[in-house]
Design a protein around this motif. Structure first.
Motif, PDB file in Angstrom:
ATOM      1  N   SER A 111      -9.707   7.425   3.047  1.00 46.26           N
ATOM      2  CA  SER A 111      -8.249   7.313   3.075  1.00 46.26           C
ATOM      3  C   SER A 111      -7.771   6.206   2.154  1.00 46.26           C
ATOM      4  O   SER A 111      -6.722   6.326   1.518  1.00 46.26           O
ATOM      5  N   ALA A 112      -8.549   5.108   2.062  1.00 46.17           N
ATOM      6  CA  ALA A 112      -8.172   4.018   1.163  1.00 46.17           C
ATOM      7  C   ALA A 112      -8.207   4.476  -0.288  1.00 46.17           C
ATOM      8  O   ALA A 112      -7.294   4.188  -1.071  1.00 46.17           O
ATOM      9  N   VAL A 113      -9.267   5.211  -0.652  1.00 46.29           N
ATOM     10  CA  VAL A 113      -9.372   5.729  -2.013  1.00 46.29           C
ATOM     11  C   VAL A 113      -8.233   6.700  -2.298  1.00 46.29           C
ATOM     12  O   VAL A 113      -7.600   6.659  -3.367  1.00 46.29           O
ATOM     13  N   ALA A 114      -7.940   7.593  -1.342  1.00 45.95           N
ATOM     14  CA  ALA A 114      -6.857   8.562  -1.522  1.00 45.95           C
ATOM     15  C   ALA A 114      -5.516   7.854  -1.678  1.00 45.95           C
ATOM     16  O   ALA A 114      -4.665   8.276  -2.475  1.00 45.95           O
ATOM     17  N   THR A 115      -5.320   6.762  -0.931  1.00 42.02           N
ATOM     18  CA  THR A 115      -4.077   6.004  -1.044  1.00 42.02           C
ATOM     19  C   THR A 115      -3.948   5.386  -2.431  1.00 42.02           C
ATOM     20  O   THR A 115      -2.884   5.429  -3.060  1.00 42.02           O
ATOM     21  N   TRP A 116      -5.044   4.809  -2.922  1.00 43.78           N
ATOM     22  CA  TRP A 116      -5.028   4.242  -4.273  1.00 43.78           C
ATOM     23  C   TRP A 116      -4.712   5.312  -5.316  1.00 43.78           C
ATOM     24  O   TRP A 116      -3.901   5.110  -6.222  1.00 43.78           O
ATOM     25  N   PRO A 151       6.082  17.672  -3.122  1.00 38.14           N
ATOM     26  CA  PRO A 151       5.259  17.859  -1.918  1.00 38.14           C
ATOM     27  C   PRO A 151       4.035  16.949  -1.885  1.00 38.14           C
ATOM     28  O   PRO A 151       3.663  16.429  -0.820  1.00 38.14           O
ATOM     29  N   LEU A 152       3.399  16.749  -3.041  1.00 44.13           N
ATOM     30  CA  LEU A 152       2.232  15.856  -3.089  1.00 44.13           C
ATOM     31  C   LEU A 152       2.643  14.400  -2.967  1.00 44.13           C
ATOM     32  O   LEU A 152       1.961  13.599  -2.320  1.00 44.13           O
ATOM     33  N   ILE A 153       3.750  14.067  -3.595  1.00 44.94           N
ATOM     34  CA  ILE A 153       4.227  12.677  -3.525  1.00 44.94           C
ATOM     35  C   ILE A 153       4.544  12.298  -2.085  1.00 44.94           C
ATOM     36  O   ILE A 153       4.263  11.179  -1.632  1.00 44.94           O
ATOM     37  N   ASN A 154       5.112  13.255  -1.341  1.00 40.31           N
ATOM     38  CA  ASN A 154       5.547  12.970   0.031  1.00 40.31           C
ATOM     39  C   ASN A 154       4.441  13.149   1.070  1.00 40.31           C
ATOM     40  O   ASN A 154       4.663  12.925   2.254  1.00 40.31           O
ATOM     41  N   PHE A 155       3.266  13.577   0.592  1.00 37.27           N
ATOM     42  CA  PHE A 155       2.142  13.752   1.520  1.00 37.27           C
ATOM     43  C   PHE A 155       1.602  12.373   1.895  1.00 37.27           C
ATOM     44  O   PHE A 155       0.966  11.702   1.087  1.00 37.27           O
ATOM     45  N   GLY A 156       1.849  11.958   3.128  1.00 34.04           N
ATOM     46  CA  GLY A 156       1.511  10.584   3.508  1.00 34.04           C
ATOM     47  C   GLY A 156       0.324  10.425   4.424  1.00 34.04           C
ATOM     48  O   GLY A 156       0.105   9.344   4.982  1.00 34.04           O
ATOM     49  N   PRO A 158      -2.997  10.069   3.991  1.00 36.81           N
ATOM     50  CA  PRO A 158      -3.944   8.973   3.724  1.00 36.81           C
ATOM     51  C   PRO A 158      -3.391   7.610   4.139  1.00 36.81           C
ATOM     52  O   PRO A 158      -4.100   6.800   4.748  1.00 36.81           O
ATOM     53  N   GLN A 159      -2.121   7.364   3.820  1.00 35.92           N
ATOM     54  CA  GLN A 159      -1.532   6.081   4.188  1.00 35.92           C
ATOM     55  C   GLN A 159      -1.380   5.960   5.694  1.00 35.92           C
ATOM     56  O   GLN A 159      -1.568   4.882   6.271  1.00 35.92           O
ATOM     57  N   ASP A 160      -1.073   7.076   6.354  1.00 32.58           N
ATOM     58  CA  ASP A 160      -0.958   7.063   7.814  1.00 32.58           C
ATOM     59  C   ASP A 160      -2.292   6.670   8.448  1.00 32.58           C
ATOM     60  O   ASP A 160      -2.334   5.909   9.411  1.00 32.58           O
ATOM     61  N   TYR A 161      -3.397   7.216   7.897  1.00 31.25           N
ATOM     62  CA  TYR A 161      -4.713   6.887   8.434  1.00 31.25           C
ATOM     63  C   TYR A 161      -5.036   5.420   8.167  1.00 31.25           C
ATOM     64  O   TYR A 161      -5.598   4.732   9.024  1.00 31.25           O
ATOM     65  N   GLU A 162      -4.683   4.947   6.977  1.00 30.76           N
ATOM     66  CA  GLU A 162      -4.917   3.545   6.644  1.00 30.76           C
ATOM     67  C   GLU A 162      -4.189   2.636   7.627  1.00 30.76           C
ATOM     68  O   GLU A 162      -4.727   1.631   8.099  1.00 30.76           O
ATOM     69  N   ASN A 163      -2.951   2.989   7.952  1.00 32.96           N
ATOM     70  CA  ASN A 163      -2.176   2.190   8.911  1.00 32.96           C
ATOM     71  C   ASN A 163      -2.814   2.252  10.303  1.00 32.96           C
ATOM     72  O   ASN A 163      -2.870   1.239  11.015  1.00 32.96           O
ATOM     73  N   ALA A 164      -3.303   3.459  10.677  1.00 37.29           N
ATOM     74  CA  ALA A 164      -3.954   3.605  11.984  1.00 37.29           C
ATOM     75  C   ALA A 164      -5.227   2.763  12.040  1.00 37.29           C
ATOM     76  O   ALA A 164      -5.554   2.163  13.069  1.00 37.29           O
ATOM     77  N   TRP A 165      -5.960   2.726  10.930  1.00 39.17           N
ATOM     78  CA  TRP A 165      -7.180   1.915  10.862  1.00 39.17           C
ATOM     79  C   TRP A 165      -6.854   0.432  11.050  1.00 39.17           C
ATOM     80  O   TRP A 165      -7.535  -0.267  11.801  1.00 39.17           O
ATOM     81  N   ASN A 166      -5.803  -0.028  10.391  1.00 40.93           N
ATOM     82  CA  ASN A 166      -5.424  -1.431  10.505  1.00 40.93           C
ATOM     83  C   ASN A 166      -5.076  -1.789  11.942  1.00 40.93           C
ATOM     84  O   ASN A 166      -5.386  -2.892  12.409  1.00 40.93           O
TER      85      ASN A 166
END
Length: 200
Positions: A111-116, A151-156, A158-166
């Protein structure tokens, strides 16, 4: 046949089936197990593993110890003929928890890589739109790359998972579980220029 002999047979059968399930759960192939056993000094082939798991070949104490170490399970647990014994169920729980926590860690890095990459993607779109903004005839309605890829720009996800991980790693009870099952919680690696991504 006396009760002692019956008990030994039950333990042999339990060991064979329990090892097979543990091997599969850990993603180990029969060929891989055979290779490890050979490294341990036993002349095993894939066929040997197959026969053991089918109950057609008994294992020695030394072989049982080596096999048990491969699946990180005590020999006595593998040989327990009662599938509902607290000892076996505890071992199954620990193995399942370790596997799940390992996967959570892997998903976190993905998810971190996808966010980057998402942030880099957005920058590339902005750069393209800026460079091509004057290429169209006056009054011509041509969608921008940002509009086309919305649609791809608004696909969130990976960031949602990153936030859940934090949130997870800030939970002391979760961190304790990670440590108990030997999963190291690694800090997020910084990516060159990542602090500039997303700035206008």
């Amino acid at each position: 046949m006396d009760s002692t002999s019956e008990s030994f047979i039950a333990s042999d059968e339990a060991f064979a089936e329990a090892f097979r399930r543990a091997r599969i759960a850990r993603g180990l192939t029969q060929d891989f197990v055979a290779a490890l056993m050979t490294d341990h000094g036993f002349k095993w082939t894939q066929a040997t593993v197959y026969k053991v798991e089918k109950g057609d070949r008994k294992v020695s104490v030394a072989e049982a110890v080596s096999l048990a170490s491969m699946v990180n399970t005590p020999v006595e647990t593998l040989a327990d003929p009662d599938p509902k014994s607290p000892r076996r169920l505890r071992t199954e729980l620990e193995r399942s928890a370790k596997t799940y926590l390992d996967q959570v860690q892997i998903m976190r890095w993905d998810s971190a890589v996808a966010t980057w990459e998402h942030q880099s993607f957005v920058l590339a779109i902005r750069a393209y739109d800026e460079a091509t903004s004057g290429d169209h005839a006056e009054g011509e309605m041509v969608p921008t790359a940002e509009e086309s890829f919305a649609p791809l720009i608004n696909f969130g996800a990976p960031q949602d998972y990153e936030n859940a991980w934090n949130r997870l790693v800030q939970d002391e009870s979760a961190v304790k579980l990670f440590r108990e099952f030997g999963v190291e919680i690694e800090e997020r690696a910084s990516r060159p220029g990542a602090d500039e991504i997303g700035r206008d």
